[in-house]
Enzyme design. Structure first.
Site, mmCIF file in Angstrom:
data_model
loop_
_atom_site.group_PDB
_atom_site.id
_atom_site.type_symbol
_atom_site.label_atom_id
_atom_site.label_comp_id
_atom_site.label_asym_id
_atom_site.label_seq_id
_atom_site.Cartn_x
_atom_site.Cartn_y
_atom_site.Cartn_z
ATOM 1 N N GLY A 1 0.845 -1.197 0.000
ATOM 2 C CA GLY A 1 0.000 0.000 0.000
ATOM 3 C C GLY A 1 0.884 1.251 0.000
ATOM 4 N N GLN A 2 0.266 2.398 -0.277
ATOM 5 C CA GLN A 2 1.032 3.653 -0.365
ATOM 6 C C GLN A 2 1.736 3.983 0.951
ATOM 7 O OE1 GLN A 2 -0.600 7.008 -2.750
ATOM 8 N NE2 GLN A 2 -2.557 6.126 -2.134
ATOM 9 N N ASP B 1 -4.181 -11.665 6.533
ATOM 10 C CA ASP B 1 -5.313 -11.309 5.677
ATOM 11 C C ASP B 1 -6.441 -10.792 6.562
ATOM 12 O OD1 ASP B 1 -7.450 -11.081 3.983
ATOM 13 O OD2 ASP B 1 -7.209 -13.061 3.061
ATOM 14 N N THR C 1 -9.788 0.291 0.485
ATOM 15 C CA THR C 1 -9.767 1.710 0.095
ATOM 16 C C THR C 1 -10.509 2.010 -1.211
ATOM 17 O OG1 THR C 1 -7.621 1.334 -0.945
ATOM 18 C CG2 THR C 1 -7.594 2.220 1.300
ATOM 19 N N THR D 1 -9.578 8.548 7.905
ATOM 20 C CA THR D 1 -9.797 9.362 6.702
ATOM 21 C C THR D 1 -10.669 10.595 6.920
ATOM 22 O OG1 THR D 1 -10.856 9.262 4.514
ATOM 23 C CG2 THR D 1 -11.721 7.790 6.173
ATOM 24 N N TYR E 1 -17.560 3.422 2.613
ATOM 25 C CA TYR E 1 -16.153 3.461 3.040
ATOM 26 C C TYR E 1 -15.994 4.314 4.305
ATOM 27 C CZ TYR E 1 -11.296 5.174 3.087
ATOM 28 O OH TYR E 1 -10.033 5.552 3.479
ATOM 29 N N LYS F 1 -14.834 3.148 8.101
ATOM 30 C CA LYS F 1 -13.652 3.688 8.789
ATOM 31 C C LYS F 1 -14.031 4.250 10.169
ATOM 32 C CE LYS F 1 -9.934 3.915 7.318
ATOM 33 N NZ LYS F 1 -8.799 2.939 7.351
HETATM 34 N N1 LIG Z 1 -5.614 6.384 -0.168
HETATM 35 C C1 LIG Z 1 -6.159 7.478 0.347
HETATM 36 O O1 LIG Z 1 -6.462 8.449 -0.369
HETATM 37 C C2 LIG Z 1 -6.400 7.587 1.810
HETATM 38 C C3 LIG Z 1 -6.153 6.544 2.666
HETATM 39 N N2 LIG Z 1 -6.442 6.656 3.998
HETATM 40 C C4 LIG Z 1 -6.199 5.523 4.897
HETATM 41 O O2 LIG Z 1 -4.796 5.350 4.990
HETATM 42 C C5 LIG Z 1 -4.485 3.965 5.119
HETATM 43 C C6 LIG Z 1 -3.474 3.561 4.073
HETATM 44 O O3 LIG Z 1 -4.012 3.834 2.788
HETATM 45 P P1 LIG Z 1 -3.167 3.573 1.452
HETATM 46 O O4 LIG Z 1 -1.772 3.237 1.787
HETATM 47 O O5 LIG Z 1 -3.464 4.682 0.515
HETATM 48 O O6 LIG Z 1 -3.921 2.272 0.916
HETATM 49 P P2 LIG Z 1 -3.672 1.454 -0.412
HETATM 50 O O7 LIG Z 1 -4.983 1.338 -1.084
HETATM 51 O O8 LIG Z 1 -2.515 2.018 -1.160
HETATM 52 O O9 LIG Z 1 -3.219 0.068 0.147
HETATM 53 C C7 LIG Z 1 -4.079 -0.731 0.881
HETATM 54 C C8 LIG Z 1 -3.269 -1.821 1.530
HETATM 55 O O10 LIG Z 1 -4.180 -2.661 2.222
HETATM 56 C C9 LIG Z 1 -3.866 -3.982 1.912
HETATM 57 N N3 LIG Z 1 -5.050 -4.813 2.047
HETATM 58 C C10 LIG Z 1 -6.250 -4.674 1.454
HETATM 59 N N4 LIG Z 1 -7.068 -5.674 1.824
HETATM 60 C C11 LIG Z 1 -6.358 -6.448 2.681
HETATM 61 C C12 LIG Z 1 -6.632 -7.631 3.416
HETATM 62 N N5 LIG Z 1 -7.818 -8.248 3.326
HETATM 63 N N6 LIG Z 1 -5.675 -8.155 4.202
HETATM 64 C C13 LIG Z 1 -4.468 -7.562 4.280
HETATM 65 N N7 LIG Z 1 -4.140 -6.454 3.623
HETATM 66 C C14 LIG Z 1 -5.081 -5.904 2.824
HETATM 67 C C15 LIG Z 1 -3.346 -3.951 0.506
HETATM 68 O O11 LIG Z 1 -2.619 -5.109 0.279
HETATM 69 P P3 LIG Z 1 -2.021 -5.524 -1.171
HETATM 70 O O12 LIG Z 1 -0.756 -4.743 -1.283
HETATM 71 O O13 LIG Z 1 -1.829 -6.982 -1.038
HETATM 72 O O14 LIG Z 1 -3.082 -5.139 -2.182
HETATM 73 C C16 LIG Z 1 -2.499 -2.699 0.573
HETATM 74 O O15 LIG Z 1 -1.241 -3.001 1.135
HETATM 75 C C17 LIG Z 1 -5.839 3.231 5.056
HETATM 76 O O16 LIG Z 1 -6.291 3.029 6.372
HETATM 77 C C18 LIG Z 1 -6.756 4.229 4.366
HETATM 78 O O17 LIG Z 1 -8.108 4.038 4.761
HETATM 79 C C19 LIG Z 1 -6.933 7.794 4.552
HETATM 80 C C20 LIG Z 1 -7.186 8.879 3.763
HETATM 81 C C21 LIG Z 1 -6.913 8.874 2.314
HETATM 82 C C1 LIG Z 2 -10.557 10.153 -12.621
HETATM 83 C C2 LIG Z 2 -11.433 11.350 -12.349
HETATM 84 C C3 LIG Z 2 -11.890 11.631 -11.091
HETATM 85 N N1 LIG Z 2 -12.682 12.706 -10.874
HETATM 86 C C4 LIG Z 2 -13.145 13.001 -9.504
HETATM 87 C C5 LIG Z 2 -13.947 11.928 -8.811
HETATM 88 C C6 LIG Z 2 -13.734 12.268 -7.355
HETATM 89 O O1 LIG Z 2 -14.667 13.257 -6.966
HETATM 90 C C7 LIG Z 2 -12.337 12.844 -7.341
HETATM 91 C C8 LIG Z 2 -11.271 11.901 -6.810
HETATM 92 O O2 LIG Z 2 -11.454 10.624 -7.346
HETATM 93 P P1 LIG Z 2 -10.678 9.348 -6.802
HETATM 94 O O3 LIG Z 2 -11.525 8.166 -7.085
HETATM 95 O O4 LIG Z 2 -9.295 9.371 -7.308
HETATM 96 O O5 LIG Z 2 -10.578 9.621 -5.266
HETATM 97 P P2 LIG Z 2 -11.220 8.884 -4.025
HETATM 98 O O6 LIG Z 2 -11.145 7.429 -4.227
HETATM 99 O O7 LIG Z 2 -12.519 9.466 -3.645
HETATM 100 O O8 LIG Z 2 -10.142 9.323 -2.943
HETATM 101 C C9 LIG Z 2 -10.385 9.067 -1.597
HETATM 102 O O9 LIG Z 2 -9.837 7.799 -1.278
HETATM 103 C C10 LIG Z 2 -10.113 7.386 0.038
HETATM 104 C C11 LIG Z 2 -9.415 6.047 0.246
HETATM 105 C C12 LIG Z 2 -9.859 8.412 1.069
HETATM 106 O O10 LIG Z 2 -9.695 8.085 2.238
HETATM 107 C C13 LIG Z 2 -10.027 9.860 0.704
HETATM 108 O O11 LIG Z 2 -9.241 10.719 1.520
HETATM 109 C C14 LIG Z 2 -9.758 10.148 -0.739
HETATM 110 O O12 LIG Z 2 -8.374 10.193 -1.034
HETATM 111 O O13 LIG Z 2 -12.033 13.196 -8.693
HETATM 112 C C15 LIG Z 2 -13.050 13.560 -11.903
HETATM 113 O O14 LIG Z 2 -13.777 14.553 -11.712
HETATM 114 N N2 LIG Z 2 -12.583 13.311 -13.173
HETATM 115 C C16 LIG Z 2 -11.789 12.222 -13.437
HETATM 116 O O15 LIG Z 2 -11.416 12.005 -14.631
#
Ligand SMILES: NC(=O)C1=CN([C@@H]2O[C@H](COP(=O)(O)OP(=O)(O)OC[C@H]3O[C@@H](n4cnc5c(N)ncnc54)[C@H](OP(=O)(O)O)[C@@H]3O)[C@@H](O)[C@H]2O)C=CC1
Ligand SMILES: Cc1cn([C@H]2C[C@H](O)[C@@H](COP(=O)(O)OP(=O)(O)O[C@H]3O[C@@H](C)C(=O)[C@@H](O)[C@H]3O)O2)c(=O)[nH]c1=O
Ligand SMILES: [Mg+2]
Length: 289
Positions: free
Chosen positions: A10-11, A37, A63, A102, A126, A130
């Site tokens: 994950g990121q 898992d 996510t 989040t 979602y 959370k």
């Molecule tokens: N992405 C965002 O925009 C935001 C994220 N957050 C929160 O931050 C945290 C980290 O997010 P981010 O790093 O972006 O997430 P990512 O979507 O990049 O990664 C998610 C991770 O979760 C793992 N995962 C998913 N399902 C399972 C499972 N069943 N068992 C074990 N591992 C699993 C994935 O594993 P695998 O590598 O195997 O796919 C991956 O490593 C999360 O709690 C998210 O809710 C909060 C705000 C914004």
């Molecule tokens: C690809 C695309 C998206 N969008 C819009 C849709 C949405 O409102 C916004 C962002 O879309 P995304 O699907 O990338 O973002 P989204 O999945 O909603 O991102 C969220 O993810 C979760 C995990 C979080 O916790 C949040 O903080 C937030 O980062 O951009 C457009 O308007 N045009 C486009 O071409």
């Protein structure tokens, strides 16, 4: 300090691996599927009992915001119940827990940056899952830090910066919503913040917001990505601002989810860079790859 991070790719997990190099006192272990898992009850607890860390960072989560609308059981299992299990298993081996949460826990009707004690009122599955995770973590382990962040991007995994650069490869124009405002946050900054808090020696406990400085709409975020990319000879496109109604999605998103991160910065003496700075760093890396 021995740390167990849930998830490997994950990121936030990838960023903890990279920034971990700057924290030589931290031994960071990454455990993901198939061993750990979150969909499988007992799986995370077994990994925590095997490693017996001092701290667990629960970076794994469900996510996929739109998909969650049709898979609520999976989202609640992974983001809710499993987060509680991770926190409880950590408590049983005497470890603290850092849980990621989040901005989507809020409904987006505020007009000033959200503070930690503002009322949560999620408007999609979602976000609700959370909130369930936060509640479970608070009740399972008193030694918890809940870190709410937002709009995470990085050189890793799937995120908005990568989506925009990919779209610009074969399009001259992208249409992006301009009526949703938040804070893009670099996962590398989150990782540094987590490790700073973990090694601060301050007792854990409580909920903190952690987002980059400033605020923007998704359309402004996209425009900034292309401004940096074009300056480096990378992909670029014109951004046409549209309203939410012009980009239908399965899950509604909050219209305003700016987080006030002053509490974290004061408590841990950590300055979170402004969003433009962090976006430039990520775009530079992606364009030069
Ligand atoms: N992405 C965002 O925009 C935001 C994220 N957050 C929160 O931050 C945290 C980290 O997010 P981010 O790093 O972006 O997430 P990512 O979507 O990049 O990664 C998610 C991770 O979760 C793992 N995962 C998913 N399902 C399972 C499972 N069943 N068992 C074990 N591992 C699993 C994935 O594993 P695998 O590598 O195997 O796919 C991956 O490593 C999360 O709690 C998210 O809710 C909060 C705000 C914004
Ligand atoms: C690809 C695309 C998206 N969008 C819009 C849709 C949405 O409102 C916004 C962002 O879309 P995304 O699907 O990338 O973002 P989204 O999945 O909603 O991102 C969220 O993810 C979760 C995990 C979080 O916790 C949040 O903080 C937030 O980062 O951009 C457009 O308007 N045009 C486009 O071409
Ligand atoms: Mg998405």
């Amino acid at each position: 300090m021995k740390i167990l991070v849930t998830g490997t790719d994950g990121q936030v997990a990838r960023s903890l691996r990279e920034r971990g190099a700057q924290f030589p006192d931290c031994e960071i272990n990454f455990v993901g599927r198939p061993e750990l898992d979150l969909a499988r009850p007992g799986s995370a607890a077994a990994a925590i009992e095997r490693l017996r860390p001092d701290l667990v960072v629960n970076a794994a989560a469900y996510t996929a915001v739109d998909l969650a609308e049709t898979e609520p059981e999976a989202a609640f299992r992974i983001n809710g119940d499993a987060a509680g299990e991770v926190a409880r298993a950590a408590h049983e081996v005497g470890a603290a827990i850092i849980q990621l949460s989040t901005d989507y826990v809020f409904d987006g009707t505020a007009t000033a940056p959200y503070r930690e004690d503002d009322k949560t009122a999620p408007i999609n599955v979602y976000g609700r899952s959370k909130v369930a995770g936060e509640e479970q973590v608070r009740s399972a382990n008193p030694e918890h830090l809940i870190i709410r962040t937002s709009w995470v991007h990085s050189p890793f995994g799937r995120n908005f910066v990568k989506t925009m650069l990919r779209l610009a490869e074969d399009r001259d124009e992208v249409r992006i919503v301009a009526d949703q405002v938040g804070c893009p946050t670099n996962a590398l900054d989150i990782a540094e913040g987590i490790l700073t808090a973990a090694t601060s020696g301050k007792g854990s406990g409580g909920t903190y917001h952690f987002a980059a400085g400033g605020q923007c709409s998704w359309a402004e975020f996209a425009a900034e990505i292309f401004a940096v990319s074009s300056g480096l000879g990378g992909p670029t496109a014109d951004v046409t601002p549209i309203s939410t109604a012009g980009f239908p999605t399965a899950a509604p998103r909050p219209r305003y989810s700016v987080l006030d991160s002053s509490r974290f910065q004061q408590e841990f003496g950590f300055v979170i860079p402004r969003w433009q700075e962090s976006v430039a760093e990520v775009v530079r890396r992606l364009v030069s790859e």
